[in-house]
Every structure is written in C-alpha cells, then in structure tokens.
Write a protein that holds these residues in place. Structure first.
Motif, mmCIF file in Angstrom:
data_model
loop_
_atom_site.group_PDB
_atom_site.id
_atom_site.type_symbol
_atom_site.label_atom_id
_atom_site.label_comp_id
_atom_site.label_asym_id
_atom_site.label_seq_id
_atom_site.Cartn_x
_atom_site.Cartn_y
_atom_site.Cartn_z
ATOM 1 N N LEU A 175 -49.158 -21.233 0.601
ATOM 2 C CA LEU A 175 -49.767 -20.082 1.257
ATOM 3 C C LEU A 175 -50.842 -19.522 0.329
ATOM 4 C CD1 LEU A 175 -46.856 -18.087 2.952
ATOM 5 C CD2 LEU A 175 -48.300 -19.894 3.907
ATOM 6 N N GLY A 176 -52.080 -19.736 0.710
ATOM 7 C CA GLY A 176 -53.219 -19.259 -0.058
ATOM 8 C C GLY A 176 -54.437 -19.226 0.858
ATOM 9 N N THR A 177 -55.597 -19.009 0.262
ATOM 10 C CA THR A 177 -56.830 -18.974 1.054
ATOM 11 C C THR A 177 -57.646 -20.250 0.920
ATOM 12 O OG1 THR A 177 -58.175 -18.012 -0.716
ATOM 13 C CG2 THR A 177 -56.970 -16.482 0.716
ATOM 14 N N GLY A 178 -57.383 -21.011 -0.153
ATOM 15 C CA GLY A 178 -58.169 -22.204 -0.413
ATOM 16 C C GLY A 178 -59.400 -21.937 -1.258
ATOM 17 N N ARG A 179 -59.508 -20.717 -1.798
ATOM 18 C CA ARG A 179 -60.652 -20.363 -2.630
ATOM 19 C C ARG A 179 -60.190 -19.588 -3.860
ATOM 20 N NH1 ARG A 179 -65.947 -16.555 -1.125
ATOM 21 N NH2 ARG A 179 -66.849 -16.636 -3.215
ATOM 22 N N ALA B 112 -55.420 -23.191 -3.691
ATOM 23 C CA ALA B 112 -54.602 -24.001 -2.799
ATOM 24 C C ALA B 112 -55.389 -24.888 -1.858
ATOM 25 C CB ALA B 112 -53.705 -23.088 -1.962
ATOM 26 N N ASP B 113 -54.793 -26.024 -1.549
ATOM 27 C CA ASP B 113 -55.131 -26.782 -0.351
ATOM 28 C C ASP B 113 -54.227 -26.225 0.748
ATOM 29 O OD1 ASP B 113 -55.064 -28.699 1.771
ATOM 30 O OD2 ASP B 113 -55.815 -30.231 0.404
ATOM 31 N N VAL B 114 -54.798 -25.685 1.794
ATOM 32 C CA VAL B 114 -54.009 -24.974 2.805
ATOM 33 C C VAL B 114 -53.920 -25.724 4.136
ATOM 34 C CG1 VAL B 114 -54.432 -22.719 1.782
ATOM 35 C CG2 VAL B 114 -56.059 -23.630 3.446
ATOM 36 N N GLN B 115 -54.281 -27.001 4.128
ATOM 37 C CA GLN B 115 -54.296 -27.748 5.381
ATOM 38 C C GLN B 115 -52.906 -27.941 5.976
ATOM 39 O OE1 GLN B 115 -57.203 -31.172 5.554
ATOM 40 N NE2 GLN B 115 -57.331 -30.758 3.360
#
Length: 340
Positions: free
Chosen positions: A260-264, A300-303
């Motif tokens: 669980l993150g934004t990816g940035r 994170a990778d959030v895919q």
C-alpha cells in the motif's frame, strides 16, 4: 461484517475505524492505549455518527480476545496493534518481539479457538530492507535490517503457516509504506505519546512551536538532495485499503500480500518544503547523522493492489500536508486535545 480492530485508537486504527463504520461494518476496538488515547473513541463517533465498542486490554490476552469475539460474534479481524519505531526497535529488540510477535500469537490462538475466518494484518515495507531495485514489488527479496521489520516478517511467516493449515482461513498482509496526513475533519490524526518517531508529526510540532527544530537524519544519502526518499501515502487512502482487503477476503481464502503506497517517492526536504507551503509556517531543521536501520530510498510498486484489491491511492501530497496541519491546529487551539 463484525470486525475486531486491534489498535483501533491509534493513528492508523482510528482512520480505519471511521472508514469501516462509514461502510456499514460493526467495529469493536481492543487497544491497550500504550501509544494512543482513550479520547479517540469519542472522536471516531463524532465523525462516523456512532460509537464503536471499546475494550482496553492487551491483544495477546487470549481469554479477553476470545470473550470479545464470542460476545460480539466477530467474523473478521484487522490487526494493527504493534510497536512501530525503527530506531527504538534497534535499541530495544526484545520489546518488539514480545509485543508484536507474542501479541499476535495470542490473537491468532483466540481466532483459531473461535473459528474466525478472516484476518487483515498490518505489515510493513521495512520487510524488504534496503531495496535492490525500485519500485519495490511484493516479490522483492525480504532482507530486514532492524527488529521492527523482522517482527513483521516473523508474523507474516506465522500467517503463511497457519493459513496453509486452515484452508478456510483468509489472510491479507498489507505492507505499508509511509502513512501521513489526517482525516479531513481535523478530529483524528497522528498524535503519538512522547517524542514522535515519524517525520510528519515532528514536522507539525516544530511548525506549531511545540518543538524547536527538526532533526533530519542523514544528508549524505545517494538521493537528489542527500536526504532519505520515501513513499508517503495519505492515511485515509491507507484506511480505504483495509476496507478493500476486507472486501477481498469476503470471496477469497489463503494467504495474500499487497503493498500500500503511491508508487512515488519524496525526500525529507521535499516534504518539509511542501508542508511549509501548505501551512504557511517555517520548519527549522538541522542535518544530523544517519539513523541506524534506515535506508536511502524506498517506494512501492502498487500494481498488485490495483489488480487484486481494486484499490489505489488518490490523495495528493498537498492534502497530506494540509490535513496534518489542520489536525495539529485544532490541538494547538484547544480543540479537544487527546487525553487518557
């Protein structure tokens, strides 16, 4: 669903409680108040329009938890009760193993005895250690470098073993990146006991004059401005991720893990500048030595969460900063400060 929420008076737990209750779920909180405040129960009720059931106690108390499960016919557990300071865990590892690992063991024993079929566990991106590649996906090697992360990794392993032995059990491990911000009402937010261990509550306390200066741990990391880079996620996005995980478990069993993150990623100095812009207050800071157990960069990778949970973070950095300042401003002006 009838949800037992451990650590529900804490920073993340209070926001999860609001999201669950707003979605129509019944919430029962168990919290020992070791790093939270009793007053938060009333604040949750102010937002959600109803009072959650609250028990003060240790989640590792098997008899207590079994009684709560039976009394309220609990069918799902969201487990957030745990110590979370990386720095403290390096100095006091036994404290973290006792509370995080042993406390979870007691909870799991109670759940098994009462045949509770669903568990959402508050894990952490610290289990990945110093990232070998970015963004970090769920398949990234797990190379923890502090006791906090190791406690989370031990628990994830326990949950894998238990779910393998009980095919009807559904488990989701949510690997948080860095929660910040507060509920839009300003009624709940991050208000730790004592000196804050996380960046944002320290920033807002410096901005409000409660503390003199912010210590930035490390200015020589291999990042654009030398300070650590993290994936900061709004706590309300994070809370909604727990609701998505609970919905996922309504039709899935077995063990699952999601970032669980934004990816940035944003650096510490970028966070300071963004907060200064949103609050209109200067945040004095000084660069100090690196903190043991920290890494240079992690996001994170959030895919997987987008595919599996149908969830993604939607709130911007500006909202993270403005909502955190709104919460702090209510405290500073006497807006029902949390109390024991």
């Amino acid at each position: 669903m009838k949800v037992l929420l451990t650590g529900g008076c804490g920073y993340i737990g209070s926001h999860v409680a609001v999201v669950l209750m707003s979605a129509g779920h019944e919430v029962v909180i168990v919290d020992d108040l070791s790093n939270s405040h009793r007053d938060v129960v009333g604040r949750i009720a102010d937002i959600a329009g109803q009072l959650p059931v609250f028990y003060q106690g240790d989640v590792g108390d098997v008899a207590l938890v079994r009684d709560v499960i039976r009394r309220h016919q609990i069918d799902s557990v969201i487990h957030l009760a745990g110590f979370k300071s990386v720095g403290e865990s390096v100095q006091l590892p036994l404290k973290y193993y006792q509370n995080n690992v042993c406390g979870t063991l007691g909870l799991l024993q109670a759940m098994e005895a009462e045949s509770v079929p669903r568990l959402v566990f508050s894990s952490s991106a610290t289990i990945y250690g110093d990232p070998q590649y970015l963004p970090v996906d769920e398949a990234h090697p797990q190379r923890v470098i502090n006791a906090y992360g190791r406690s989370k990794l031990h628990i994830e392993g326990m949950l894998q073993d238990i779910s393998a032995s009980r095919p009807s059990l559904g488990v989701v491990c949510l690997r948080y990146f860095n929660p910040v911000g507060a509920h839009g009402s300003g009624l709940i937010g991050e208000y730790p006991r004592g000196t804050p261990n996380n960046l944002m509550p320290y920033v807002v306390q410096v901005a409000s004059g409660e503390r003199e200066v912010l210590n930035v741990f490390g200015g020589d990391y291999p990042t654009p401005d030398g300070t650590g880079v993290r994936d900061y996620i709004h706590v309300m996005d994070l809370a909604e991720g727990h609701l998505a995980a609970l919905n996922f478990l309504s039709s899935n069993s077995g063990w699952h893990a999601f970032n669980l993150g934004t990816g940035r990623g944003f650096s510490v100095l970028e966070m300071i500048r963004a907060f200064e812009k949103e609050s209109g207050h200067t945040v004095p800071y000084r660069i100090t030595a690196r903190r043991e157990g920290d890494v240079a960069c992690s996001y994170a990778d959030v895919q997987a969460a987008a595919r599996g949970l149908n969830w993604k973070a939607t709130r911007a950095l500006e909202d993270m900063c403005s909502s955190a300042w709104r919460f702090q401003s209510r405290l500073s002006t006497g807006g029902r400060s949390p109390a024991d």
